[in-house]
Design a protein around this motif. Structure first.
Motif, mmCIF file in Angstrom:
data_model
loop_
_atom_site.group_PDB
_atom_site.id
_atom_site.type_symbol
_atom_site.label_atom_id
_atom_site.label_comp_id
_atom_site.label_asym_id
_atom_site.label_seq_id
_atom_site.Cartn_x
_atom_site.Cartn_y
_atom_site.Cartn_z
ATOM 1 N N HIS A 114 43.763 68.992 22.116
ATOM 2 C CA HIS A 114 44.087 70.240 21.421
ATOM 3 C C HIS A 114 44.808 69.874 20.111
ATOM 4 O O HIS A 114 44.306 69.072 19.334
ATOM 5 N N ASP A 115 45.987 70.435 19.896
ATOM 6 C CA ASP A 115 46.762 70.100 18.696
ATOM 7 C C ASP A 115 47.941 69.187 19.015
ATOM 8 O O ASP A 115 48.856 69.034 18.221
ATOM 9 N N TRP A 116 47.910 68.554 20.180
ATOM 10 C CA TRP A 116 49.009 67.691 20.588
ATOM 11 C C TRP A 116 48.954 66.344 19.874
ATOM 12 O O TRP A 116 47.870 65.784 19.634
ATOM 13 N N ASP A 117 50.113 65.790 19.602
ATOM 14 C CA ASP A 117 50.204 64.444 19.041
ATOM 15 C C ASP A 117 49.802 63.444 20.129
ATOM 16 O O ASP A 117 50.313 63.507 21.251
ATOM 17 N N PRO A 118 48.881 62.508 19.827
ATOM 18 C CA PRO A 118 48.435 61.559 20.858
ATOM 19 C C PRO A 118 49.551 60.696 21.415
ATOM 20 O O PRO A 118 49.442 60.176 22.538
ATOM 21 N N ARG A 119 50.649 60.551 20.678
ATOM 22 C CA ARG A 119 51.745 59.727 21.175
ATOM 23 C C ARG A 119 52.360 60.278 22.459
ATOM 24 O O ARG A 119 52.963 59.529 23.231
ATOM 25 N N ARG A 120 52.200 61.572 22.692
ATOM 26 C CA ARG A 120 52.774 62.150 23.910
ATOM 27 C C ARG A 120 52.162 61.539 25.172
ATOM 28 O O ARG A 120 52.817 61.473 26.218
ATOM 29 N N PHE A 121 50.907 61.091 25.087
ATOM 30 C CA PHE A 121 50.178 60.690 26.292
ATOM 31 C C PHE A 121 50.054 59.179 26.458
ATOM 32 O O PHE A 121 49.590 58.714 27.486
ATOM 33 N N ARG A 122 50.420 58.415 25.427
ATOM 34 C CA ARG A 122 50.578 56.973 25.540
ATOM 35 C C ARG A 122 49.322 56.285 26.065
ATOM 36 O O ARG A 122 49.385 55.314 26.818
ATOM 37 N N ALA A 123 48.158 56.809 25.680
ATOM 38 C CA ALA A 123 46.891 56.198 26.085
ATOM 39 C C ALA A 123 46.551 55.027 25.166
ATOM 40 O O ALA A 123 47.041 54.923 24.037
ATOM 41 N N ASN A 124 45.667 54.161 25.642
ATOM 42 C CA ASN A 124 45.214 53.016 24.848
ATOM 43 C C ASN A 124 44.049 53.349 23.930
ATOM 44 O O ASN A 124 43.968 52.852 22.811
ATOM 45 N N VAL A 125 43.120 54.167 24.440
ATOM 46 C CA VAL A 125 41.864 54.411 23.723
ATOM 47 C C VAL A 125 41.635 55.917 23.624
ATOM 48 O O VAL A 125 41.645 56.625 24.638
ATOM 49 N N TYR A 126 41.424 56.394 22.390
ATOM 50 C CA TYR A 126 41.038 57.784 22.163
ATOM 51 C C TYR A 126 39.595 57.794 21.657
ATOM 52 O O TYR A 126 39.213 56.936 20.857
ATOM 53 N N VAL A 127 38.831 58.755 22.154
ATOM 54 C CA VAL A 127 37.399 58.796 21.841
ATOM 55 C C VAL A 127 37.004 60.199 21.400
ATOM 56 O O VAL A 127 37.664 61.192 21.740
ATOM 57 N N ALA A 128 35.923 60.292 20.639
ATOM 58 C CA ALA A 128 35.338 61.571 20.235
ATOM 59 C C ALA A 128 33.901 61.612 20.728
ATOM 60 O O ALA A 128 33.255 60.579 20.910
ATOM 61 N N GLY A 129 33.407 62.854 20.935
ATOM 62 C CA GLY A 129 31.993 63.008 21.260
ATOM 63 C C GLY A 129 31.697 63.230 22.728
ATOM 64 O O GLY A 129 30.534 63.059 23.145
ATOM 65 N N GLY A 130 32.680 63.619 23.519
ATOM 66 C CA GLY A 130 32.414 63.872 24.922
ATOM 67 C C GLY A 130 33.684 64.090 25.701
ATOM 68 O O GLY A 130 34.799 64.046 25.160
ATOM 69 N N ASP A 131 33.517 64.343 26.988
ATOM 70 C CA ASP A 131 34.625 64.606 27.900
ATOM 71 C C ASP A 131 34.826 63.369 28.768
ATOM 72 O O ASP A 131 33.926 62.953 29.503
ATOM 73 N N GLU A 132 36.013 62.774 28.706
ATOM 74 C CA GLU A 132 36.267 61.533 29.445
ATOM 75 C C GLU A 132 36.141 61.729 30.951
ATOM 76 O O GLU A 132 35.888 60.766 31.689
ATOM 77 N N ARG A 133 36.294 62.947 31.426
ATOM 78 C CA ARG A 133 36.177 63.189 32.864
ATOM 79 C C ARG A 133 34.775 62.890 33.387
ATOM 80 O O ARG A 133 34.601 62.585 34.571
ATOM 81 N N ASP A 134 33.793 62.963 32.503
ATOM 82 C CA ASP A 134 32.419 62.660 32.906
ATOM 83 C C ASP A 134 32.222 61.181 33.235
ATOM 84 O O ASP A 134 31.188 60.796 33.800
ATOM 85 N N LEU A 135 33.203 60.340 32.867
ATOM 86 C CA LEU A 135 33.081 58.898 33.095
ATOM 87 C C LEU A 135 33.616 58.463 34.457
ATOM 88 O O LEU A 135 33.358 57.333 34.882
ATOM 89 N N VAL A 136 34.377 59.330 35.135
ATOM 90 C CA VAL A 136 34.996 58.940 36.402
ATOM 91 C C VAL A 136 33.923 58.570 37.422
ATOM 92 O O VAL A 136 32.929 59.273 37.607
ATOM 93 N N GLY A 137 34.137 57.405 38.065
ATOM 94 C CA GLY A 137 33.177 56.903 39.041
ATOM 95 C C GLY A 137 32.053 56.094 38.445
ATOM 96 O O GLY A 137 31.164 55.632 39.170
ATOM 97 N N ARG A 138 32.110 55.849 37.125
ATOM 98 C CA ARG A 138 31.029 55.121 36.461
ATOM 99 C C ARG A 138 31.564 53.827 35.845
ATOM 100 O O ARG A 138 32.759 53.687 35.573
ATOM 101 N N ASP A 139 30.666 52.880 35.616
ATOM 102 C CA ASP A 139 30.978 51.685 34.845
ATOM 103 C C ASP A 139 30.732 51.981 33.374
ATOM 104 O O ASP A 139 29.784 52.704 33.022
ATOM 105 N N ILE A 140 31.581 51.411 32.508
ATOM 106 C CA ILE A 140 31.439 51.662 31.075
ATOM 107 C C ILE A 140 31.517 50.350 30.311
ATOM 108 O O ILE A 140 32.002 49.327 30.821
#
Length: 234
Positions: free
Chosen positions: A143-169
């Protein structure tokens, strides 16, 4: 999906470093969560859940060493200075290869004076999840949140990361298994430089995403990730 941001957090719960590319091994991004402040009286690895002041400190890496820039600008190499800053006896150190960090979380975020739950993390790194070595969040989820709040390593555009659960990437020449969604705690609401305290962040994450935001990845093959790399699901 395409990588838009890469972040490394050299000291657990302290400020992150934004990268253009990152080497990745079995423990995640090289240097990520490799240092932490250990409470010498409890043996717990401190996080911003218990000690929110950590978010206002910055790592200052040296040649195989680490120091901390405190909010007043002081660069502290000495555990005594860090202990005085936090008002508790602490040591800034790396884990041994076979050492598991001990962590804690309040049973109720609104009652930090109540009961706390403890657990152990993985060996050799100050990650507090046994099933996450890389964390991935889609830009749309922010949304409009600063990414620093979530302390993730990788941010991506073009899809929903939840669709990756259970898959190899594959990201660049790094491969991994996406094993879980990441459940969020009070840290996402904490103030840090340039950000005010915002309890609505966690309320919205619970309302819209069941308390989860981002996914956790176990690394199966190391290599390099660069901003602009494609994320391919298998």
């Amino acid at each position: 999906m395409q990588v838009t941001q890469l972040w490394c957090y050299p000291v657990k719960s302290m400020a992150g470093v934004r990268l253009d590319e990152a080497r990745v091994g079995a423990l995640g991004i090289e240097g990520d969560r490799q240092w932490g402040l250990v409470d010498l009286d409890t043996g717990l690895v401190l996080t911003a859940r218990r000690v929110p002041e950590l978010l206002f400190a910055e790592p200052v890496p040296g040649d195989g060493t680490m120091a901390v820039r405190l909010p007043d600008g002081t660069v502290a190499h000495d555990d005594a200075v860090l202990s005085e800053w936090l008002g508790r006896r602490v040591a800034l150190r790396r884990p041994a290869a076979d050492e598991r960090g001990r962590y804690e979380i309040a049973e109720n975020d609104d009652r930090p004076d109540g009961a706390w739950i403890e657990w152990q993390g993985p060996k050799g790194v100050w990650h507090d999840s046994n099933r996450t070595r890389l964390s991935v969040i889609s830009e749309d989820a922010l949304h409009d949140w600063d990414p620093r709040r979530f302390r993730a390593n990788v941010y991506v555009a073009g899809g929903d990361e939840r669709d990756l659960v259970g898959r190899d990437i594959a990201i660049g020449d790094v491969t991994g298994s996406v094993v879980k969604e990441i459940d969020r705690c009070v840290i996402v609401t904490r103030p840090q430089p340039g950000l005010e305290r915002d309890k609505s962040v966690l309320v919205r994450v619970h309302a819209e995403r069941g308390g989860n935001l981002g996914v956790g990845v176990l690394v199966t093959g190391g290599g390099t990730i660069r901003v602009g790399d494609e994320v391919a699901a298998r």
